[in-house]
Every structure is written in structure tokens, then in C-alpha cells.
Design an enzyme around this catalytic site. Structure first.
Site, mmCIF file in Angstrom:
data_model
loop_
_atom_site.group_PDB
_atom_site.id
_atom_site.type_symbol
_atom_site.label_atom_id
_atom_site.label_comp_id
_atom_site.label_asym_id
_atom_site.label_seq_id
_atom_site.Cartn_x
_atom_site.Cartn_y
_atom_site.Cartn_z
ATOM 1 C CE LYS A 22 -1.864 1.567 4.104
ATOM 2 N NZ LYS A 22 -1.750 3.144 4.019
ATOM 3 C CG ASN A 23 2.154 2.640 3.540
ATOM 4 O OD1 ASN A 23 1.191 2.917 3.343
ATOM 5 N ND2 ASN A 23 3.080 2.708 4.871
ATOM 6 N NE ARG A 91 -1.576 12.826 8.526
ATOM 7 C CZ ARG A 91 -0.431 12.975 7.934
ATOM 8 N NH1 ARG A 91 0.286 12.153 7.385
ATOM 9 N NH2 ARG A 91 0.272 14.168 8.256
ATOM 10 C CB CYS A 115 -5.227 10.960 11.622
ATOM 11 S SG CYS A 115 -3.839 10.384 11.808
ATOM 12 N NE ARG A 120 0.237 9.861 10.528
ATOM 13 C CZ ARG A 120 -0.052 8.640 9.954
ATOM 14 N NH1 ARG A 120 -1.140 8.008 9.987
ATOM 15 N NH2 ARG A 120 0.765 8.318 8.988
ATOM 16 C CG ASP A 303 2.877 1.428 9.564
ATOM 17 O OD1 ASP A 303 2.574 2.271 10.362
ATOM 18 O OD2 ASP A 303 3.173 1.759 8.448
ATOM 19 C CB VAL A 325 7.301 6.633 14.730
ATOM 20 C CG1 VAL A 325 7.089 7.165 13.384
ATOM 21 C CG2 VAL A 325 8.547 5.702 14.463
ATOM 22 N NE ARG A 395 -7.058 4.018 5.542
ATOM 23 C CZ ARG A 395 -6.122 4.652 6.380
ATOM 24 N NH1 ARG A 395 -6.500 4.778 7.579
ATOM 25 N NH2 ARG A 395 -5.165 5.217 5.844
HETATM 26 C C1 UD1 Z 1 4.065 6.949 6.612
HETATM 27 C C2 UD1 Z 1 3.260 5.633 6.053
HETATM 28 C C3 UD1 Z 1 2.718 5.133 7.511
HETATM 29 C C4 UD1 Z 1 3.783 4.864 8.691
HETATM 30 C C5 UD1 Z 1 4.583 6.210 8.827
HETATM 31 C C6 UD1 Z 1 5.945 5.904 9.540
HETATM 32 C C7 UD1 Z 1 2.377 6.189 4.077
HETATM 33 C C8 UD1 Z 1 1.232 6.298 3.274
HETATM 34 N N1 UD1 Z 1 2.434 5.944 5.500
HETATM 35 O O1 UD1 Z 1 3.366 7.752 7.009
HETATM 36 O O2 UD1 Z 1 1.896 3.710 7.343
HETATM 37 O O3 UD1 Z 1 3.249 4.689 10.035
HETATM 38 O O4 UD1 Z 1 5.272 6.548 7.925
HETATM 39 O O5 UD1 Z 1 6.753 4.665 9.130
HETATM 40 O O6 UD1 Z 1 3.493 5.772 3.579
HETATM 41 N N2 UD1 Z 1 5.916 14.608 11.048
HETATM 42 C C9 UD1 Z 1 5.894 15.898 11.103
HETATM 43 N N3 UD1 Z 1 5.865 17.069 10.139
HETATM 44 C C10 UD1 Z 1 5.663 16.387 9.047
HETATM 45 C C11 UD1 Z 1 5.586 15.102 8.708
HETATM 46 C C12 UD1 Z 1 5.640 14.056 9.589
HETATM 47 O O7 UD1 Z 1 6.253 16.324 12.550
HETATM 48 O O8 UD1 Z 1 5.509 17.417 8.147
HETATM 49 C C13 UD1 Z 1 5.967 13.722 11.877
HETATM 50 C C14 UD1 Z 1 4.750 12.776 12.109
HETATM 51 O O9 UD1 Z 1 3.810 13.520 13.073
HETATM 52 C C15 UD1 Z 1 5.521 11.538 12.801
HETATM 53 C C16 UD1 Z 1 6.751 11.455 12.154
HETATM 54 O O10 UD1 Z 1 7.055 12.878 11.560
HETATM 55 O O11 UD1 Z 1 5.578 11.769 14.310
HETATM 56 C C17 UD1 Z 1 6.956 10.370 10.966
HETATM 57 O O12 UD1 Z 1 5.760 10.703 10.223
HETATM 58 P P1 UD1 Z 1 5.957 10.197 8.476
HETATM 59 O O13 UD1 Z 1 6.957 9.262 8.248
HETATM 60 O O14 UD1 Z 1 5.583 11.699 7.951
HETATM 61 O O15 UD1 Z 1 4.562 9.445 8.270
HETATM 62 P P2 UD1 Z 1 3.510 9.416 7.109
HETATM 63 O O16 UD1 Z 1 4.330 9.835 5.907
HETATM 64 O O17 UD1 Z 1 2.484 10.096 7.468
#
Ligand code: UD1
Length: 416
Positions: A22-23, A91, A115, A120, A303, A325, A395
């Protein structure tokens, strides 16, 4: 809303085939926005999140045909706005932001908002686009970004962000000059996306390390590529075999993406034999307790945190599971406790004392991976577990009840 009914206590045995990730599929599909012409993507999983991103891309004017092999053409983008209705259910919709600004010079994407697993934010995506010269405003819950042509820049992510790295890597492919992403996320899905973009003619080096260099080009061309196997689905089936003391061959996977989990499962006593694209896992009776800390890749994946907690809830000792995380990613704990698990949350850690038997109970899915962990707990439990709000699991897991039934689980879906 559908429910899943599980009669626990069956040992799983046999072979299960893993679907596309998926990701990885989500950013690969949005990468089609960067090019005019028909791309062909193979191994697209059949999931609710994929339906959502297809709907979103169609709303932008993207044409597509096919399912597992999907042909997709963003030759005539008619709209640069991702509406709240689509973004709020997923998201990852934010992944259209980078490609749209890069190709069309503008994008308007609803902010994903809070969420179930924490705030996030997408501040790092926005900051990076600004550093590339985009003018970004936040209005009425939408991010609006404009740039005649993005400019290469040196970008440091102060937190490792998966979709942030993907968004900016895509945007940088069409920017003027070179972009350097520092403290980039290193997940296999990023390497898969970089390979797809390279197939489109992008110039990218370093994907898979924490420094990615992208030399912008004037335009990209369509390509043909495949989505890698889902490492989280793979990990979930490995744990399913362990928690039922089973003997399962997981095929069509990539064991090299699961080092952090495999080490923990071996420490817990499971017998694991990994080949090039398959893993045989055998249970060991009562698993030993192990401590786990989630980290960005190649650390233990957040995850799979809920799923390994289900295993530890049935283990022979005390385990400390620490989530680094995301904040607030322990919603499965109270549901597992309804099944007799002995878990105490202390700050960002869950202290899990294994119990000899979980007991079936009505439980509610609160997010995607939490639902998987409750299914695992249900497989191990004595008696019946009824999981509601099954749409969460749809999902991210393709036909999980069919795959588990084929391994001998007693699990069925009942329409709600
Ligand atoms: C992706 C994955 C999700 C997985 C996560 C961490 C997809 C579609 N989803 O989510 O399944 O659980 O990586 O491995 O690939 N953060 C900020 N600011 C930002 C962006 C992120 O503070 O602009 C923080 C988030 O709140 C979190 C951390 O960074 O605490 C990591 O998040 P991120 O790696 O961005 O997760 P996703 O990409 O949303």
C-alpha cells in the site's frame, strides 16, 4: 459496517501470498501526475486506500484503466484541487501536492487534519516546498502552493518523514537545478518510488540512504514499473503464524525489508527460515518476551507495533514496547485488555505481561494496524472475537479474512 467474527485457537498452516505494498503504491500512483502519457504499474493491491487515491486522481482529470495492472495517464489535468472529502479519509492524499506544484505550477490540497494516531502535521512538506521557491498559504483548511517553476534547494528534514521525503523527491524531479534531501527517510517504499521516477527519466541518486540528490529535468516520460511486496502485510502474517503456534510459508515477499522484525521473532523463539522471496515461520509454543522500540527504517516499523504487542500479550514474561514515531499509537491496548491482555501504558511505553490465554470478546478497530493486531489476538484467543469497524482493515490488507481462512483460521466477515 461489516464485522469480522473469529473463533480463536486454530493453528495456521500452509502458504500465503503477499500483495503489493500500500505505502509504495500510493506515491507511485500520484507520481503519474508528473508526466503526460500512459504509465503501466503492476502489482497494485486491491485496497480501500487505493480506491481513494484513484478517486482523488480521477477528480484531477487523470485517466486510468485496469486494477492489479493499472494503466494511468495524467495527460490532461483539469483540476489542481484535492478536496476535504477525499483527503480526510486518507492522509496520504497529501502526496498529490508535490507532483501537482511541480507539473502544473499550482495545487490546492485540503489539510489532512488530526487522525487517530496523533496530530501528524505536514509542516515539513510545506517548509521544503517553500525552500524550493513555492509560495505557500494556508487558507480555509487548505494548503495552496504556487510556483512558476520550483528551484532546486538543500533541504534538511528535522524529523525523518516518509511521505514528506516522497512528496519533495517527486517535486524535485521537475525543478530547476539540483535538490539535496538531508535526513531523508530510508524506507524501501522510497527506493521503489525513486526507481519508478528514474524509469520516467528523473535523475536521482541516494534513495535508501539519508541523503537523496535529485537533479531536475525539463520533463519526464511514461514508464512501466512494479510495486514491491507489502512488508507490513508480510510481518503481520509472520506474527499470525507465531501467535497460533503454526507453520506458514509466506511467499512473494522481500525478507530483506524485515530484518528488524525477524530478529525480534527469532529472539522470541520462533523458527524462521528466509529465502530470497519467501519466509517459513514456525511457532515455538509459548513465545519468549522481547522488548521492542519503534524507529524509522531500518528500525522496527511503527506499523508492526500493535501486531507484535498481540504476540507479546501471549508470551511467557514481561515485554516493554516503546513507540517513538507517533504519539498516541496505543489505542489497541484498551481493546486487547478487553480480551484479557495485561498491559500498562507508561508514557510512550506499553508494559506487556504475557498471559496464558487471551479470551474472545467484542472489540472495535480504531485504526488500520490496530485492527490487524486485534485480529491476531482473536486468532490466539479462546472463544469468539467480534471485530467491528472493519473498514479500517480494508484500507490496508487485501482480503485478509480469505488469506487467513486459507491457512485454517476460522474467520468470517458479516455485513453490518
Ligand atoms: C508513513 C506511512 C505510515 C507509517 C509512517 C511511519 C504512508 C502512506 N504511510 O506515514 O504507514 O506509519 O510513514 O513509518 O507511507 N511529521 C511532522 N511533520 C511533517 C511530517 C511528519 O512532524 O511534516 C512527524 C509525524 O507526526 C510523525 C513522524 O514525523 O511523528 C513520522 O511521520 P511520517 O514519516 O511523515 O509518516 P507518514 O509519511 O504520514
Amino acid at each position: 459496517m461489516d464485522k469480522m467474527v473469529i473463533e480463536g485457537g486454530k493453528r495456521l498452516a500452509g502458504e500465503v501470498r503477499i500483495s503489493g505494498a500500500k505505502n509504495a503504491a500510493l506515491p507511485i500512483l500520484t507520481s503519474a501526475l508528473l508526466v503526460a502519457g500512459w504509465n503501466t504499474f503492476h502489482n497494485i493491491p486491491d485496497l480501500l486506500d487505493i480506491k481513494t487515491v484513484k478517486k482523488l486522481l480521477k477528480s484531477l482529470g487523470v485517466e486510468m484503466e485496469g486494477e492489479e495492472t493499472l494503466r494511468i495517464n495524467a495527460g490532461a489535468i483539469t483540476n489542481c484541487e484535492a478536496s476535504y472529502d477525499l483527503v480526510r479519509t486518507m492522509r496520504a492524499s497529501i502526496l498529490v501536492l508535490g507532483p501537482l506544484v511541480a507539473r502544473m505550477g499550482e495545487a490546492r490540497v485540503s489539510l489532512p487534519g488530526g487522525c487517530a494516531i496523533g496530530a501528524r502535521p505536514v509542516n515539513l512538506h510545506i517548509k521544503a516546498l517553500e525552500e524550493m521557491g513555492a509560495e505557500v498559504t494556508l487558507k480555509e483548511g487548505y494548503v495552496e502552493a504556487k510556483a512558476r517553476r520550483l528551484k532546486g534547494a538543500e533541504i534538511y528534514f528535522d524529523i525523518s518523514t516518509v511521505t514528506g521525503t516522497e512528496n519533495i523527491m517527486m517535486a524535485a524531479t521537475l525543478a530547476e537545478g539540483t535538490t539535496v534531501l538531508k535526513n531523508a527517510a530510508r524506507e524501501p517504499e522510497i527506493v521503489n518510488l525513486a526507481d519508478v521516477l528514474s524509469g520516467m527519466g528523473a535523475r536521482i541518486t541516494g534513495a535508501g540512504s539519508d541523503v537523496i540528490v535529485i537533479e531536475g529535468v525539463e520533463r519526464l516520460h511514461p514508464c512501466e514499473a512494479s510495486v514491491l511486496p507489502d512488508r507490513i502485510e508480510t510481518g503481520t502474517f509472520l506474527i499470525a503464524a507465531g501467535i497460533t503456534d503454526g507453520d506458514v510459508r509466506v511467499v512473494g515477499c522481500d525478507p530483506s525489508h524485515l530484518d528488524a522484525l525477524i530478529v525480534k521473532l527469532r529472539d522470541a523463539g520462533l523458527r524462521i527460515d528466509a529465502g530470497r522471496d519467501c519466509i517459513r515461520v514456525r511457532g515455538c509454543g509459548v513465545p519468549r518476551s522481547v522488548d521492542v522500540k519503534t524507529l524509522p527504517y531500518p528500525g522496527f516499523p511503527t506499523d508492526l507495533q500493535a501486531q507484535i504487542m498481540a504476540l507479546m500479550a501471549t508470551a511467557g514474561g514481561l515485554s516493554v514496547i516503546t513507540e517513538t514515531v507517533f504519539e498516541n499509537r496505543f489505542m489497541h491496548v484498551s481493546e486487547m485488555m478487553r480480551m484479557g491482555a495485561d498491559i500498562v501504558i507508561q508514557g510512550t511505553s506499553a508494559i506487556v505481561r504475557g498471559v496464558p490465554r487471551l479470551r474472545g470478546a467484542p472489540v472495535m478497530a480504531t485504526d488500520l494496524r490496530a485492527s490487524a493486531s486485534l485480529i491476531l489476538a482473536g486468532l490466539a484467543a479462546e472463544g469468539q472475537t467480534v471485530l467491528s469497524r472493519v473498514y479500517h482493515i480494508d484500507r490496508g490488507y487485501q482480503q485478509i479474512e480469505k488469506k487467513l481462512s486459507a491457512l485454517g483460521a476460522d474467520i468470517r466477515r458479516i455485513p453490518g
